[in-house]
Design a protein around this motif. Structure first.
Motif, short mmCIF file in Angstrom:
data_model
loop_
_atom_site.label_atom_id
_atom_site.label_comp_id
_atom_site.label_asym_id
_atom_site.label_seq_id
_atom_site.Cartn_x
_atom_site.Cartn_y
_atom_site.Cartn_z
N VAL A 94 -42.17 -9.83 -49.98
CA VAL A 94 -40.72 -9.69 -49.90
C VAL A 94 -40.14 -10.74 -48.95
O VAL A 94 -39.08 -11.32 -49.22
CB VAL A 94 -40.31 -8.25 -49.50
N ALA A 95 -40.82 -11.01 -47.84
CA ALA A 95 -40.35 -12.03 -46.91
C ALA A 95 -40.32 -13.40 -47.58
O ALA A 95 -39.36 -14.17 -47.40
CB ALA A 95 -41.24 -12.07 -45.67
N VAL A 96 -41.33 -13.70 -48.38
CA VAL A 96 -41.37 -14.98 -49.11
C VAL A 96 -40.23 -15.02 -50.13
O VAL A 96 -39.54 -16.03 -50.26
CB VAL A 96 -42.74 -15.17 -49.81
N ILE A 97 -40.03 -13.91 -50.84
CA ILE A 97 -38.96 -13.85 -51.84
C ILE A 97 -37.60 -14.05 -51.18
O ILE A 97 -36.76 -14.79 -51.68
CB ILE A 97 -39.00 -12.51 -52.60
N ARG A 98 -37.39 -13.40 -50.03
CA ARG A 98 -36.10 -13.53 -49.33
C ARG A 98 -35.85 -14.97 -48.88
O ARG A 98 -34.71 -15.40 -48.80
CB ARG A 98 -36.05 -12.60 -48.13
N SER A 99 -36.91 -15.70 -48.58
CA SER A 99 -36.74 -17.08 -48.11
C SER A 99 -36.55 -18.06 -49.26
O SER A 99 -36.20 -19.21 -49.03
CB SER A 99 -37.93 -17.50 -47.25
N SER A 100 -36.77 -17.62 -50.49
CA SER A 100 -36.59 -18.50 -51.64
C SER A 100 -35.12 -18.52 -52.06
O SER A 100 -34.37 -17.58 -51.79
CB SER A 100 -37.48 -18.06 -52.80
N PRO A 101 -34.71 -19.59 -52.76
CA PRO A 101 -33.30 -19.68 -53.19
C PRO A 101 -32.95 -18.57 -54.18
O PRO A 101 -33.79 -18.14 -54.96
CB PRO A 101 -33.22 -21.04 -53.87
N GLU A 102 -31.69 -18.13 -54.11
CA GLU A 102 -31.25 -17.09 -55.04
C GLU A 102 -31.24 -17.62 -56.46
O GLU A 102 -31.07 -18.81 -56.67
CB GLU A 102 -29.85 -16.60 -54.65
N GLY A 103 -31.42 -16.72 -57.42
CA GLY A 103 -31.37 -17.12 -58.82
C GLY A 103 -32.45 -16.45 -59.63
O GLY A 103 -33.04 -15.44 -59.22
N LYS A 104 -32.70 -17.04 -60.80
CA LYS A 104 -33.65 -16.44 -61.75
C LYS A 104 -35.05 -16.32 -61.18
O LYS A 104 -35.72 -15.31 -61.37
CB LYS A 104 -33.70 -17.25 -63.04
N GLU A 105 -35.51 -17.36 -60.48
CA GLU A 105 -36.87 -17.32 -59.94
C GLU A 105 -37.03 -16.18 -58.94
O GLU A 105 -38.03 -15.48 -58.94
CB GLU A 105 -37.22 -18.65 -59.27
N ARG A 106 -36.05 -16.00 -58.12
CA ARG A 106 -36.09 -14.94 -57.12
C ARG A 106 -36.15 -13.57 -57.79
O ARG A 106 -36.97 -12.72 -57.43
CB ARG A 106 -34.86 -15.05 -56.22
N ARG A 107 -35.28 -13.35 -58.77
CA ARG A 107 -35.28 -12.08 -59.49
C ARG A 107 -36.60 -11.87 -60.24
O ARG A 107 -37.12 -10.76 -60.31
CB ARG A 107 -34.10 -12.02 -60.46
N SER A 108 -37.14 -12.96 -60.77
CA SER A 108 -38.41 -12.90 -61.49
C SER A 108 -39.54 -12.48 -60.55
O SER A 108 -40.40 -11.66 -60.92
CB SER A 108 -38.72 -14.25 -62.11
N ASN A 162 -38.72 -0.67 -54.14
CA ASN A 162 -37.31 -0.61 -54.54
C ASN A 162 -36.38 -0.61 -53.33
O ASN A 162 -35.33 -1.23 -53.34
CB ASN A 162 -37.06 0.62 -55.42
N VAL A 163 -36.79 0.08 -52.26
CA VAL A 163 -35.97 0.10 -51.04
C VAL A 163 -35.95 -1.29 -50.40
O VAL A 163 -34.90 -1.79 -50.01
CB VAL A 163 -36.52 1.15 -50.04
N MET A 164 -37.13 -1.93 -50.33
CA MET A 164 -37.22 -3.24 -49.68
C MET A 164 -36.48 -4.33 -50.45
O MET A 164 -36.03 -5.30 -49.85
CB MET A 164 -38.70 -3.66 -49.55
N THR A 165 -36.41 -4.19 -51.78
CA THR A 165 -35.81 -5.25 -52.61
C THR A 165 -34.43 -4.90 -53.12
O THR A 165 -33.87 -5.64 -53.93
CB THR A 165 -36.73 -5.58 -53.80
N ARG A 166 -33.85 -3.81 -52.65
CA ARG A 166 -32.56 -3.34 -53.14
C ARG A 166 -31.47 -4.41 -53.05
O ARG A 166 -30.67 -4.57 -53.95
CB ARG A 166 -32.14 -2.11 -52.36
N ASP A 167 -31.43 -5.16 -51.96
CA ASP A 167 -30.35 -6.13 -51.76
C ASP A 167 -30.74 -7.57 -52.16
O ASP A 167 -30.01 -8.50 -51.86
CB ASP A 167 -29.89 -6.10 -50.30
N ILE A 168 -31.84 -7.70 -52.84
CA ILE A 168 -32.28 -9.05 -53.25
C ILE A 168 -31.69 -9.36 -54.61
O ILE A 168 -31.67 -8.57 -55.50
CB ILE A 168 -33.82 -9.15 -53.29
#
Length: 137
Positions: free
Chosen positions: A87-101, A131-137
């Motif tokens: 989740v920390a790696v995902i949060r540091s990545s740019p927003e968009g399709k890749e992040r949601r993927s 789900n709790v950790m990624t709710r705002d991603i």
């Protein structure tokens, strides 16, 4: 009948999350797990602690249900540690399709439908935490 095919079912087992693995994959996973544990211990020694405890993931029920199983608890703690890093790696990545993927891949990795029947309650708890950790991603 032998559902494993090839060399037979004796060469398969399940990984810590309930997915089937072959002998070589198990050996590789075991080595990687040892490396991760050593790295985690080194980080904890440098930072003065793990940053979380198994009690912080109990779901508020005081340990009812499967939480009394030490194996399930250790699997849950290990899985959640991996998930927090991801989740920390995902949060540091740019927003968009890749992040949601990447979030979706993480959710699918621990989906209860992919678990062995005995691990479904554990996967359900882990899925709730994801789900709790990624709710705002």
């Amino acid at each position: 009948g032998d559902a494993g095919g090839g060399r037979g079912g004796s060469y398969t087992s399940t990984d810590p999350y309930g997915h089937e693995r072959g002998r070589r994959e198990r050996e590789q996973e075991r080595q990687q797990q040892q490396q991760r544990q050593q790295q985690q211990q080194q980080r904890e020694q440098r930072s003065g602690g793990a940053g979380f405890s198994s009690s912080s993931f109990s779901g508020g029920g005081g340990g009812s249900g499967g939480d009394g199983d030490p194996m399930a608890t250790s699997l849950k703690v290990a899985a959640l540690a991996d998930i927090r890093r991801e989740v920390a790696v995902i949060r540091s990545s740019p927003e968009g399709k890749e992040r949601r993927s990447r979030v979706r891949q993480l959710q699918l990795r621990f989906h209860p439908d992919k678990a062995l029947p005995s691990l479904v309650p554990l996967f359900e708890e882990i899925t709730k935490e994801i789900n709790v950790m990624t709710r705002d991603i």
